[in-house]
Design an enzyme around this catalytic site. Structure first.
Site, mmCIF file in Angstrom:
data_model
loop_
_atom_site.group_PDB
_atom_site.id
_atom_site.type_symbol
_atom_site.label_atom_id
_atom_site.label_comp_id
_atom_site.label_asym_id
_atom_site.label_seq_id
_atom_site.Cartn_x
_atom_site.Cartn_y
_atom_site.Cartn_z
ATOM 1 N N ASP A 142 0.932 -0.806 -0.068
ATOM 2 C CA ASP A 142 -0.498 -0.331 0.101
ATOM 3 C C ASP A 142 1.132 0.796 0.210
ATOM 4 O O ASP A 142 1.922 1.495 0.570
ATOM 5 C CB ASP A 142 -1.340 0.244 1.405
ATOM 6 C CG ASP A 142 -1.729 1.180 1.647
ATOM 7 O OD1 ASP A 142 -2.567 1.656 0.377
ATOM 8 O OD2 ASP A 142 -1.745 2.069 2.802
ATOM 9 N N ASP A 144 1.350 5.224 0.894
ATOM 10 C CA ASP A 144 0.659 6.110 1.276
ATOM 11 C C ASP A 144 1.309 6.860 1.088
ATOM 12 O O ASP A 144 2.327 7.461 2.139
ATOM 13 C CB ASP A 144 0.604 5.849 2.685
ATOM 14 C CG ASP A 144 -0.581 6.829 3.355
ATOM 15 O OD1 ASP A 144 -0.888 7.971 3.026
ATOM 16 O OD2 ASP A 144 -0.693 6.473 5.036
ATOM 17 N N GLU A 146 1.288 11.110 1.052
ATOM 18 C CA GLU A 146 1.252 11.946 1.339
ATOM 19 C C GLU A 146 2.096 13.581 1.234
ATOM 20 O O GLU A 146 2.318 13.871 2.132
ATOM 21 C CB GLU A 146 0.969 12.244 2.187
ATOM 22 C CG GLU A 146 -0.372 10.728 2.718
ATOM 23 C CD GLU A 146 -0.678 10.831 4.353
ATOM 24 O OE1 GLU A 146 -0.832 12.159 5.405
ATOM 25 O OE2 GLU A 146 -1.172 9.206 5.204
ATOM 26 N N TYR A 220 -11.249 11.548 6.203
ATOM 27 C CA TYR A 220 -11.555 12.292 8.079
ATOM 28 C C TYR A 220 -10.215 13.275 7.681
ATOM 29 O O TYR A 220 -8.996 13.679 6.924
ATOM 30 C CB TYR A 220 -11.462 11.742 8.632
ATOM 31 C CG TYR A 220 -10.184 10.025 7.790
ATOM 32 C CD1 TYR A 220 -8.749 10.321 8.285
ATOM 33 C CD2 TYR A 220 -10.616 8.749 7.236
ATOM 34 C CE1 TYR A 220 -7.274 9.310 8.212
ATOM 35 C CE2 TYR A 220 -9.412 8.111 6.733
ATOM 36 C CZ TYR A 220 -7.949 8.447 7.518
ATOM 37 O OH TYR A 220 -7.653 7.347 6.963
#
Length: 388
Positions: A142, A144, A146, A220
């Site tokens: 995965d 991620d 950012e 979120y």
């Protein structure tokens, strides 16, 4: 947009046909039984116990985090090897469970831009990813990052990140397909992505979606650090919301960007956020206040303290956003959070919009599986009998 239903109907999978009276016979979910339930597990420096993970209630576990060092996937914490062993052992309980390692995160995304810059550096990373997944007997990776093209946590970034993000995921998919044939298994690739238009403007999500099994949409943290209160993971946009944000708006933006419904996995938080110095107007909703660092609470803490009798907190339900919140008039404290009711609404949304499933950050925030059970029942009403 789906009609709003009672939480009783949501929790037990009872859908109400238009202009009809309620019926009590559960109907089949509009998503297949393999709808993803993806839990991020963030152990940090401790060793996990198999007994603390409800293996049968998830389809996939993303272990957070590995780092990027010298253009390679690198262990992030001292006990990663032991924890991968614990997680892979859970397949004895749930043979279909998939274990992935998540690379990056908010604080470890600093080297992605350099790594993705050239074909050579991407190849180094991808070779190391194959070695890492093989070494720990994992089912995939995965990413991620950012965020591509954005500073994130004071990260290096470039305009070229937009195209290089696509190339990284394309080349990773090609290599994983080749390695998967050798191992006689499918190796998963997924990404954790931002919910904002800014993220979409710095990526090529219509192309990226072709190379990943799922897009774990981080719907979120939409509020936090703001000078007024607000839902950080509302399902729908409240008409009075000054930021005009919601999970639904993020999903609609992704669809408009060319992403297929079944690639989107809706993210939900197992934690809440708080503000102090909030006046009682509208029970504190969208009112001025000070974002409180010490009120970043996981759901387990909220349930055992703020929701306990005599705490001084009153629970309110925002019908416009399908979100709960707490307000303490004495201390002028306002807390936004998720509970079983709000997640039941989100599960129905996922079903009605034919999305790929739901994911959550982070597993230990819900020690009694209250939220996880709500997701299971909401996505698969037939699972209600097995929920705790």
């Amino acid at each position: 947009m789906l009609r709003r239903l009672s939480v009783r109907a949501l929790l037990f999978g009872i859908l109400l046909p238009p202009f009809a009276v309620a019926r009590t016979t559960p109907v089949t979910s509009t998503v297949p039984n393999h709808a993803e339930i993806i839990g991020y597990v963030f152990a940090r420096d401790r060793i996990l116990s198999p007994s603390e993970i409800a293996a049968t209630k998830m389809t996939r576990i993303n272990y957070a985090f590995a780092d990027v060092k010298d253009n390679k996937v690198a262990e992030g914490f001292a006990h990663d090897a032991e924890n991968f062993g614990v997680l892979t052992s859970l397949k004895q309980q749930n043979p279909s469970l998939k274990i992935l390692v998540s690379v990056g995160g908010w604080t470890w995304s600093k080297n992605f831009s350099d790594m993705a810059l050239t074909k050579k550096t991407r190849s180094i990373f991808i070779d190391s990813a194959v070695d890492f997944v093989t070494k720990y007997k994992l089912d995939g990776l995965d990413i991620d990052w950012e965020y591509p093209g954005l500073e994130g946590d004071h990260n290096k970034f470039r305009p070229e990140d937009k195209e290089n993000y696509t190339l990284l995921l394309k080349e990773l998919r090609i290599r994983f397909d080749r390695e998967g044939r050798r191992q006689h298994k499918h190796l998963y690739t997924s990404i954790a992505t931002g919910g904002s238009l800014n993220f979409l403007q710095h990526t090529e999500m219509d192309k990226v979606q072709k190379y990943v099994d799922s897009i774990n949409l981080m719907t979120y943290d939409m509020y936090g650090g703001d000078k007024n209160t607000g839902h950080h993971s509302s399902l729908y946009t409240h008409p009075d919301d000054p930021k005009h944000v919601s999970s639904d708006k993020s999903v609609q933006n992704y669809l408009a960007a060319g992403v297929k419904e079944n690639k989107i996995v809706l993210g939900v938080p197992f934690y809440g956020k708080g503000w102090t110095g909030v006046e009682a107007t509208k029970n504190g909703l969208f009112q001025p206040g000070t974002s409180a660092r010490n009120l970043h609470l996981n759901y387990g803490s909220i349930a055992s303290t703020l929701l306990a009798p005599g705490s001084g907190y009153v629970r309110y339900w925002d019908y416009s956003s399908d979100s709960p919140y707490l307000y303490n008039a004495t201390t002028q404290t306002w807390v936004d959070y998720e509970d079983a009711e709000s997640l039941a609404h989100k599960a129905l949304y996922v079903r009605g919009h034919h999305l790929g499933g739901m994911m959550f950050w982070e597993y230990t925030g819900d020690p009694n599986n209250v939220l996880l059970d709500a997701i299971n029942i909401g996505l698969h009403p037939t699972n209600e009998a097995t929920a705790r």
